[in-house]
Structures are given as C-alpha cells and as structure tokens.
Design an enzyme around this catalytic site. Structure first.
Site, PDB file in Angstrom:
ATOM      1  N   GLU A   1       1.715   6.325  -7.165  1.00 11.40           N
ATOM      2  CA  GLU A   1       0.660   7.230  -7.632  1.00 11.40           C
ATOM      3  C   GLU A   1       1.077   8.679  -7.436  1.00 11.40           C
ATOM      4  O   GLU A   1       0.828   9.538  -8.301  1.00 11.40           O
ATOM      5  CB  GLU A   1      -0.636   6.949  -6.874  1.00 11.40           C
ATOM      6  CG  GLU A   1      -1.245   5.587  -7.165  1.00 11.40           C
ATOM      7  CD  GLU A   1      -2.437   5.273  -6.268  1.00 11.40           C
ATOM      8  OE1 GLU A   1      -3.136   6.240  -5.875  1.00 11.40           O
ATOM      9  OE2 GLU A   1      -2.663   4.091  -5.955  1.00 11.40           O
TER      10      GLU A   1
ATOM     11  N   TYR B   1       0.815  -1.214   0.000  1.00 10.24           N
ATOM     12  CA  TYR B   1       0.000   0.000   0.000  1.00 10.24           C
ATOM     13  C   TYR B   1       0.856   1.274   0.000  1.00 10.24           C
ATOM     14  O   TYR B   1       0.599   2.188  -0.789  1.00 10.24           O
ATOM     15  CB  TYR B   1      -0.969  -0.010   1.177  1.00 10.24           C
ATOM     16  CG  TYR B   1      -2.361  -0.431   0.777  1.00 10.24           C
ATOM     17  CD1 TYR B   1      -2.645  -1.771   0.518  1.00 10.24           C
ATOM     18  CD2 TYR B   1      -3.381   0.490   0.642  1.00 10.24           C
ATOM     19  CE1 TYR B   1      -3.901  -2.173   0.140  1.00 10.24           C
ATOM     20  CE2 TYR B   1      -4.653   0.092   0.261  1.00 10.24           C
ATOM     21  CZ  TYR B   1      -4.915  -1.237   0.007  1.00 10.24           C
ATOM     22  OH  TYR B   1      -6.160  -1.621  -0.383  1.00 10.24           O
TER      23      TYR B   1
END
Length: 319
Positions: A250, A243
């Site tokens: 991103e 994560y």
C-alpha cells in the site's frame, strides 16, 4: 493392591460395607506417597456412622481436617441449595435475547459471503498468474476490481457490527484497517487510471485476499461454536508476514501516486483570496504515509495480543 510393607511384598486388600448406598465408581488418584480413593454418597444426607457395623474397624481413622459434624453438614448442604437458588434467580433476571438466532444467522452469512468473495479473488489471481505469468500483473485491476469493490464496501458493515455489539472486536483496529484499505482502493487506484496498470496492484489484492480467506471462515465457524485448530493457527499466524507485506505494498502504491497527483493537481484544494494558497493532495499523501505505518503498528499490536490469547500457553487455574 500389591505393595511393599513390613513383611516385604504382599497383596493388600480391605472391604468396607457402608451404612448407605454409594456411587458404584469411586475416583482414584495415585501420588508418590499415597492412594486417594473418593467415594460419593448416592444421596446427600447425614450418616450416623460410616459402616453398617457399629464398631469402627481398627484400620480406619478420621481425617479431622475434613471432618464435619451434623450441624456443619446441614449448613453446607443449605449453602449449596441457596447458591443454586441464587444462580437460578440471577439467570432468570437476565433478559433472553429474542434475536439471538437471527444475529447469529446474519454473522454466519456475512462471513460466508466475504469468504466466497475473497476466495474468488485469490483463486482467480492464482490461476491467471500460472497461465499468464508476469503479464497478469498489469491487468489485475481491470479483472479483479469489481469483486474487490464489492467485498471492501460490504466490509464497512464490520464497523456497524462492532458499534452495536454484534461482535466483540475493538472498534479502533477495525476502523484503521477499513479506512486504509478503502482509501487505497477507491482513491489511489480507483481515481487514477495511471495506477491501475501497475504491478503493485497485484500484490495489494493478493495479500489482502490471503489474509481474508483465513479470517472469515474462522469467524464463521466461531459463530456456530466450532473451532478447527489448524484454521485457528493460520488465522493468528498468517498475518505475521502478510500484514507488513500488505502495508508495504500500500505504501508503494501511495508513493507511486504522489507524482501523478502533483502533476494533475487532482483533489488539491485552493483557498480563496487574499491567501491564494493551494493545499496539494500530494502533500496530504505524504502525511498519510506516516498514518499508514502507524495503522499497521496498531493492527500488528492488536493481533499479537489476540495470538497470545488464542495460541499462547494456557494458564492453570489455582484451586
């Protein structure tokens, strides 16, 4: 049994002929101080005495802490019967869901399709990485994007599943994850050709796919009541490195896109006169970076709680 008594080591034994039939297999429990043997009656009824012989054996003594006379025993049996009847009444009042099997079948198929889609992405990218090496970084989008579009569009159903109660997942973490991923996929990568050939696309897609090839089969098996411990461990452990790495990838993509949006003016909003002000989309992306890390924190906190619930030490119930 062999034990040490007043006369030294001896074999001790006794025999009791009960008044009525009992269950053939008593429950034995050995502690440091005593041996407890629980004998269950075959029928729950009141006995006038314990043994067939009228005179109680000298070695037997009643435990008055657990003693019940006839009226107490009848009351206890009556309470148990009433409890069973009340439980049956409550269960009969709860309406049976006629669509239970249909809902379960839908969830199994949904998770299976998503698992197959993300597995295709992961295997395809892994094979291309071994064959092409670093060259596979630059055309990841053109090779994988169609399948990623399909999987991430289909994933919007997870919001509906949570809203209508098909799954017990909290709505906020689902919305945060889907909005973040689809914003990066459809807006940052999908609308800018300059971004589609950058190596960061490979890492974004790769981290997303690894997370999902553990998550979706776990949910699929849970729908049919199957728990595979290695998969459960992976589901609630793999996210710990993946994560943050996915969120970092991103963020890198957003940072790399800001100069492009500033130069092209794409998606910028010009306000009418007399204000004559233009809201640059690149400025909104800088604000989005803050929201991105907040979203990672929300999901991280949610998954940490789930990990403690599923993999943490089980609390023993006090009797």
């Amino acid at each position: 049994a062999q034990g040490h008594g007043a006369k030294g080591d001896n074999i001790y034994e006794f025999e009791i002929e009960f008044l009525e039939p009992v269950e053939p297999k008593p429950v034995c429990r050995v502690t440091q101080r005593q041996l407890n043997i629980t004998v269950q009656k075959k029928e729950s009824s009141w006995w006038e005495r314990l043994t067939k012989q009228e005179k109680r054996p000298l070695f037997l003594a009643p435990d008055f802490d657990r003693w019940l006379d006839e009226s107490d025993a009848e009351m206890e049996l009556r309470e148990k019967e009433e409890e069973k009847i009340n439980k049956m009444k409550i269960e009969s009042r709860v309406p049976k869901d006629p669509f239970k099997h249909l809902k379960k079948g839908y969830l199994v198929m949904y998770n299976l399709v998503q698992f197959l889609g993300f597995s295709w992405i992961f295997v395809n990218m892994t094979v291309r990485l071994f064959i092409l090496g670093k060259d596979s970084f630059y055309d990841t989008f053109h090779t994988i994007a169609d399948m990623m579009y399909f999987c991430q569009t289909l994933a919007l159903m997870e919001i509906m599943n949570s809203l209508i109660g098909l799954v017990r997942s909290p709505l906020l973490p689902v919305v945060v994850q889907l909005f973040g991923r689809n914003f990066v996929l459809f807006v940052i990568l999908g609308t800018l050709e300059e971004m589609q050939s950058k190596p960061v696309v490979f890492f974004i897609f790769y981290f997303w796919s690894i997370i999902e090839i553990f998550r979706y089969p776990y949910y699929m098996l849970s729908c049919i009541g199957i728990e595979w411990k290695p998969l459960t461990w992976l589901r609630y452990t793999a996210w710990i490195p993946l994560y943050p790495l996915g969120g970092l990838s991103e963020a890198v993509a957003v940072v790399q896109s800001i100069p492009i949006f500033s130069e092209t003016g794409k998606f910028s909003l010009g306000l009418p006169n007399p204000l004559n002000v233009t809201i640059q989309f690149s400025f909104l992306l800088q604000l989005y970076l803050i929201a991105l890390f907040l979203g990672v924190f929300v999901n991280f906190r949610h998954l940490y709680k789930q990990r403690k619930q599923h993999l943490g030490p089980k609390k023993r119930k006090m009797k």
